[in-house]
Design a protein around this motif. Structure first.
Motif, PDB file in Angstrom:
ATOM      1  N   THR A 106       0.830  -1.202   0.000  1.00 55.53           N
ATOM      2  CA  THR A 106       0.000   0.000   0.000  1.00 55.53           C
ATOM      3  C   THR A 106       0.866   1.254   0.000  1.00 55.53           C
ATOM      4  O   THR A 106       0.515   2.260  -0.619  1.00 55.53           O
ATOM      5  CB  THR A 106      -0.953  -0.007   1.209  1.00 55.53           C
ATOM      6  OG1 THR A 106      -1.652  -1.253   1.248  1.00 55.53           O
ATOM      7  CG2 THR A 106      -1.976   1.110   1.095  1.00 55.53           C
ATOM      8  N   ASN A 107       2.017   1.217   0.656  1.00 60.34           N
ATOM      9  CA  ASN A 107       2.949   2.345   0.586  1.00 60.34           C
ATOM     10  C   ASN A 107       3.406   2.583  -0.852  1.00 60.34           C
ATOM     11  O   ASN A 107       3.564   3.732  -1.286  1.00 60.34           O
ATOM     12  CB  ASN A 107       4.160   2.097   1.483  1.00 60.34           C
ATOM     13  CG  ASN A 107       3.846   2.232   2.955  1.00 60.34           C
ATOM     14  OD1 ASN A 107       2.877   2.888   3.344  1.00 60.34           O
ATOM     15  ND2 ASN A 107       4.649   1.607   3.802  1.00 60.34           N
ATOM     16  N   PHE A 110       0.728   4.452  -2.532  1.00 56.80           N
ATOM     17  CA  PHE A 110       0.705   5.871  -2.164  1.00 56.80           C
ATOM     18  C   PHE A 110       1.699   6.671  -3.012  1.00 56.80           C
ATOM     19  O   PHE A 110       1.371   7.734  -3.533  1.00 56.80           O
ATOM     20  CB  PHE A 110       1.044   6.041  -0.680  1.00 56.80           C
ATOM     21  CG  PHE A 110      -0.012   5.540   0.273  1.00 56.80           C
ATOM     22  CD1 PHE A 110      -1.347   5.472  -0.093  1.00 56.80           C
ATOM     23  CD2 PHE A 110       0.340   5.151   1.574  1.00 56.80           C
ATOM     24  CE1 PHE A 110      -2.317   5.019   0.796  1.00 56.80           C
ATOM     25  CE2 PHE A 110      -0.619   4.711   2.468  1.00 56.80           C
ATOM     26  CZ  PHE A 110      -1.947   4.645   2.080  1.00 56.80           C
ATOM     27  N   PHE A 254      -8.315   6.901   1.103  1.00 51.72           N
ATOM     28  CA  PHE A 254      -7.615   7.905   1.895  1.00 51.72           C
ATOM     29  C   PHE A 254      -7.388   9.160   1.066  1.00 51.72           C
ATOM     30  O   PHE A 254      -7.042   9.078  -0.124  1.00 51.72           O
ATOM     31  CB  PHE A 254      -6.237   7.391   2.340  1.00 51.72           C
ATOM     32  CG  PHE A 254      -6.259   6.216   3.259  1.00 51.72           C
ATOM     33  CD1 PHE A 254      -6.560   6.380   4.604  1.00 51.72           C
ATOM     34  CD2 PHE A 254      -5.977   4.939   2.790  1.00 51.72           C
ATOM     35  CE1 PHE A 254      -6.568   5.296   5.464  1.00 51.72           C
ATOM     36  CE2 PHE A 254      -5.981   3.847   3.638  1.00 51.72           C
ATOM     37  CZ  PHE A 254      -6.280   4.029   4.988  1.00 51.72           C
ATOM     38  N   HIS A 256      -5.034  12.305   0.112  1.00 52.86           N
ATOM     39  CA  HIS A 256      -3.581  12.383   0.025  1.00 52.86           C
ATOM     40  C   HIS A 256      -2.952  13.132   1.201  1.00 52.86           C
ATOM     41  O   HIS A 256      -1.783  12.890   1.545  1.00 52.86           O
ATOM     42  CB  HIS A 256      -3.178  13.062  -1.290  1.00 52.86           C
ATOM     43  CG  HIS A 256      -3.373  14.550  -1.278  1.00 52.86           C
ATOM     44  ND1 HIS A 256      -2.347  15.431  -1.048  1.00 52.86           N
ATOM     45  CD2 HIS A 256      -4.490  15.311  -1.434  1.00 52.86           C
ATOM     46  CE1 HIS A 256      -2.820  16.669  -1.089  1.00 52.86           C
ATOM     47  NE2 HIS A 256      -4.105  16.622  -1.318  1.00 52.86           N
ATOM     48  N   TYR A 259      -1.724  10.332   3.671  1.00 56.50           N
ATOM     49  CA  TYR A 259      -0.603   9.459   3.290  1.00 56.50           C
ATOM     50  C   TYR A 259       0.594  10.241   2.749  1.00 56.50           C
ATOM     51  O   TYR A 259       1.680   9.685   2.608  1.00 56.50           O
ATOM     52  CB  TYR A 259      -1.043   8.356   2.323  1.00 56.50           C
ATOM     53  CG  TYR A 259      -1.612   8.784   0.985  1.00 56.50           C
ATOM     54  CD1 TYR A 259      -0.785   9.238  -0.042  1.00 56.50           C
ATOM     55  CD2 TYR A 259      -2.973   8.686   0.733  1.00 56.50           C
ATOM     56  CE1 TYR A 259      -1.305   9.594  -1.274  1.00 56.50           C
ATOM     57  CE2 TYR A 259      -3.506   9.051  -0.496  1.00 56.50           C
ATOM     58  CZ  TYR A 259      -2.666   9.504  -1.505  1.00 56.50           C
ATOM     59  OH  TYR A 259      -3.187   9.852  -2.731  1.00 56.50           O
ATOM     60  N   ASP A 260       0.420  11.528   2.468  1.00 50.84           N
ATOM     61  CA  ASP A 260       1.594  12.363   2.171  1.00 50.84           C
ATOM     62  C   ASP A 260       2.476  12.548   3.401  1.00 50.84           C
ATOM     63  O   ASP A 260       3.669  12.833   3.283  1.00 50.84           O
ATOM     64  CB  ASP A 260       1.157  13.760   1.702  1.00 50.84           C
ATOM     65  CG  ASP A 260       0.757  13.787   0.242  1.00 50.84           C
ATOM     66  OD1 ASP A 260       0.889  12.760  -0.438  1.00 50.84           O
ATOM     67  OD2 ASP A 260       0.291  14.852  -0.216  1.00 50.84           O
ATOM     68  N   PRO A 263       3.423   6.980   6.238  1.00 46.92           N
ATOM     69  CA  PRO A 263       3.202   5.712   5.543  1.00 46.92           C
ATOM     70  C   PRO A 263       2.591   4.681   6.483  1.00 46.92           C
ATOM     71  O   PRO A 263       2.311   4.973   7.655  1.00 46.92           O
ATOM     72  CB  PRO A 263       4.620   5.313   5.135  1.00 46.92           C
ATOM     73  CG  PRO A 263       5.457   5.816   6.290  1.00 46.92           C
ATOM     74  CD  PRO A 263       4.795   7.113   6.740  1.00 46.92           C
ATOM     75  N   LEU A 264       2.428   3.477   5.982  1.00 45.53           N
ATOM     76  CA  LEU A 264       1.997   2.345   6.795  1.00 45.53           C
ATOM     77  C   LEU A 264       3.219   1.553   7.272  1.00 45.53           C
ATOM     78  O   LEU A 264       4.286   1.617   6.642  1.00 45.53           O
ATOM     79  CB  LEU A 264       1.087   1.429   5.979  1.00 45.53           C
ATOM     80  CG  LEU A 264      -0.308   1.987   5.692  1.00 45.53           C
ATOM     81  CD1 LEU A 264      -0.983   1.196   4.589  1.00 45.53           C
ATOM     82  CD2 LEU A 264      -1.160   1.988   6.946  1.00 45.53           C
ATOM     83  N   ASP A 274      -1.348  -3.089   7.781  1.00 50.12           N
ATOM     84  CA  ASP A 274      -1.800  -1.957   6.961  1.00 50.12           C
ATOM     85  C   ASP A 274      -2.951  -1.178   7.596  1.00 50.12           C
ATOM     86  O   ASP A 274      -3.569  -0.348   6.930  1.00 50.12           O
ATOM     87  CB  ASP A 274      -2.200  -2.443   5.565  1.00 50.12           C
ATOM     88  CG  ASP A 274      -3.111  -3.663   5.572  1.00 50.12           C
ATOM     89  OD1 ASP A 274      -3.325  -4.239   6.655  1.00 50.12           O
ATOM     90  OD2 ASP A 274      -3.590  -4.058   4.492  1.00 50.12           O
ATOM     91  N   LEU A 277      -3.085   3.615   9.748  1.00 53.13           N
ATOM     92  CA  LEU A 277      -3.669   4.918   9.429  1.00 53.13           C
ATOM     93  C   LEU A 277      -5.114   5.030   9.885  1.00 53.13           C
ATOM     94  O   LEU A 277      -5.595   6.131  10.180  1.00 53.13           O
ATOM     95  CB  LEU A 277      -3.570   5.200   7.933  1.00 53.13           C
ATOM     96  CG  LEU A 277      -2.170   5.468   7.374  1.00 53.13           C
ATOM     97  CD1 LEU A 277      -2.243   5.819   5.895  1.00 53.13           C
ATOM     98  CD2 LEU A 277      -1.449   6.559   8.151  1.00 53.13           C
ATOM     99  N   TRP A 417       9.963   9.470   4.768  1.00 48.97           N
ATOM    100  CA  TRP A 417       8.749   9.570   3.944  1.00 48.97           C
ATOM    101  C   TRP A 417       8.546  10.936   3.285  1.00 48.97           C
ATOM    102  O   TRP A 417       8.243  10.995   2.077  1.00 48.97           O
ATOM    103  CB  TRP A 417       7.536   9.178   4.777  1.00 48.97           C
ATOM    104  CG  TRP A 417       6.301   8.939   3.962  1.00 48.97           C
ATOM    105  CD1 TRP A 417       5.180   9.708   3.915  1.00 48.97           C
ATOM    106  CD2 TRP A 417       6.056   7.837   3.078  1.00 48.97           C
ATOM    107  NE1 TRP A 417       4.248   9.169   3.072  1.00 48.97           N
ATOM    108  CE2 TRP A 417       4.759   8.018   2.545  1.00 48.97           C
ATOM    109  CE3 TRP A 417       6.799   6.723   2.680  1.00 48.97           C
ATOM    110  CZ2 TRP A 417       4.197   7.127   1.632  1.00 48.97           C
ATOM    111  CZ3 TRP A 417       6.244   5.833   1.771  1.00 48.97           C
ATOM    112  CH2 TRP A 417       4.968   6.037   1.261  1.00 48.97           C
TER     113      TRP A 417
END
Length: 436
Positions: A106-107, A110, A254, A256, A259-260, A263-264, A274, A277, A417
């Motif tokens: 998932t990262n 993103f 999600f 942005h 997740y900006d 991360p997970l 996961d 978040l 990140w």
């Protein structure tokens, strides 16, 4: 928007169904859709997926990106190089590990969504499908796309009900999601069929060790069951602080802005890695939309084969061990509340890494106790469960070390990140297959 499907199994029907949802989103909302298929399958299965992608009908405003794991790795190598971060090989390994990682895949989504210019990620899974209602698929995108990133005050006009504290209503909608119907989200139904008491003992291990028995019993009752089995009959949606127990990562979106920033966890061989978040968004007081367009979950047979069974059970054990650390963090995130956000209502990464560092100092005795309980429970079941207990007995120290190291890796990734996100914005995907 990015509609994302990470997969390591054959799923041509799922790919076709996701394309239908992408076409619906483009038609219904007039948005550009990047359908992102992150394919970690073997060559033969990936070739089958490529044929499926090639056969998809051209659809206005929908672009399909089908990326092999090597293509993903190449993109990330360029992004990490552009970011100029120390220990680039370690970062690449955390983003594309050799073992299964639900958080890492998932990262990757993103960062790839960022490179594609998307403002939201909508994740589905390959072992699930859409419900049908009046012979039409029930697409979650209906509730996800309109409100993500917009102030909750605007979203309040488009939901069935609002359950948000007035002090939070000005904040942006950061999450939209629902759950699933069908089989348990974790493939441990056989344990319950073999011995209900053993099932209770094992599932209760994901609670904090100090919880009273009644609270553990309640947790076991609601764990991994999603929304039950009742099919969709009509839309219901609530603007709320979304309870992580009410949504599933096969049915989530999600904004942005979340997740900006964070991360997970990139933990390998660990189910549930996961979901971080979901807890962060809830505890920080960021509004979300909880709806009832649940996805139908099913289990694919490889988890029950001679090789798949011990691998999957090991992921379950590592999930239980990860809870020593994450319960500590979740409790403190809940207490911190608004302190998790800056003055622009954005998550503060340094607040999270501070809590994670605290957790790495915890005594491992509770995890040693968990492994003892797992050993007793699995030996009661006999057969391949007893054989698995033998394997775990040989790995005890390694598992304890890995559970702590996974948290340390997460801390490292959070630190890198922001630079990775900035680099992804200007990193070209490369020569992957893309069809419009």
């Amino acid at each position: 928007m990015c509609l994302c499907l990470p997969t390591n199994r054959a799923c041509p029907a799922t790919i076709a169904a996701l394309h239908d949802e992408a076409a619906y989103a483009a038609r219904r909302f007039g948005t550009d859709v990047s359908l992102l298929i992150l394919d970690s399958c073997d060559d033969r299965t990936r070739a089958e997926h490529s044929r499926t992608v090639a056969a998809l009908p051209p659809t206005p405003r929908v672009t399909v990106h089908h990326l092999s794991e090597q293509s993903q790795r190449d993109f990330l190598h360029r992004a990490i190089e552009r970011a100029g971060l120390p220990e680039p090989e370690r970062l690449l390994h955390l983003m594309v590990p050799t073992a299964v990682s639900y958080g890492a895949c998932t990262n990757r989504a993103f960062l790839l969504a960022t490179a594609l210019g998307c403002r939201s990620v909508h994740r589905r899974d390959s072992d699930s499908t859409y419900q049908l209602h009046n012979d039409e698929p029930v697409f979650p995108i209906q509730h996800e796309l309109p409100w993500l990133g917009r102030p909750a005050t605007e979203a309040a006009a488009g939901v069935t009900r609002t359950d948000v504290d007035p002090d939070l209503i000005h904040r942006p909608v950061s999450l939209a999601g629902a759950s699933f119907i069908g089989e348990l989200s974790v493939d441990i139904g056989e344990i319950r069929r073999l011995d209900e008491s053993v099932y209770h003992d094992v599932v209760s291990l994901w609670a904090p060790g100090g919880w009273p028995l009644e609270r553990k019993r309640q947790l076991v009752e609601e764990s991994f069951r999603g929304a039950g089995t009742a099919p969709f009959s009509g839309d219901q949606s609530t603007l709320t602080r979304v309870d992580p127990m009410r949504v599933d990562m096969c049915n989530i979106a999600f904004d942005h802005a979340v997740y900006d920033r964070i991360p997970l966890p990139p933990a390998t061989d660990t189910i549930g890695s996961d979901y971080f978040l979901l807890h962060l968004i809830h505890d920080a007081g960021l509004p979300g939309i909880l709806h009832n367009r649940h996805i139908e979950n099913f289990h694919t047979p490889e988890r029950r084969t001679d090789t798949g069974f011990p691998a999957y059970q090991r992921r379950f054990v590592k999930f239980l061990l990860s809870m020593l650390y994450f319960h500590h963090v979740y409790d403190r995130m809940a207490a911190a509340g608004d302190q998790l956000l800056d003055d622009q209502q954005r998550v503060r990464p340094e607040a999270i890494t501070g809590l994670l560092r605290e957790s790495t100092l915890l005594d491992r005795a509770e995890n040693t106790w968990r492994l003892d309980r797992i050993d007793v429970s699995y030996r009661k079941l006999g057969g391949r469960y007893a054989d698995f207990a033998d394997r775990i007995a040989e790995e005890r120290d390694r598992l304890l070390d890995q559970a702590q190291r996974d948290v340390e890796d997460f801390i490292h990734l959070i630190g890198a990140w922001p630079a990775l996100v900035r680099a992804a914005r200007t990193t070209v995907l490369g020569h992957e297959d893309a069809t419009e």
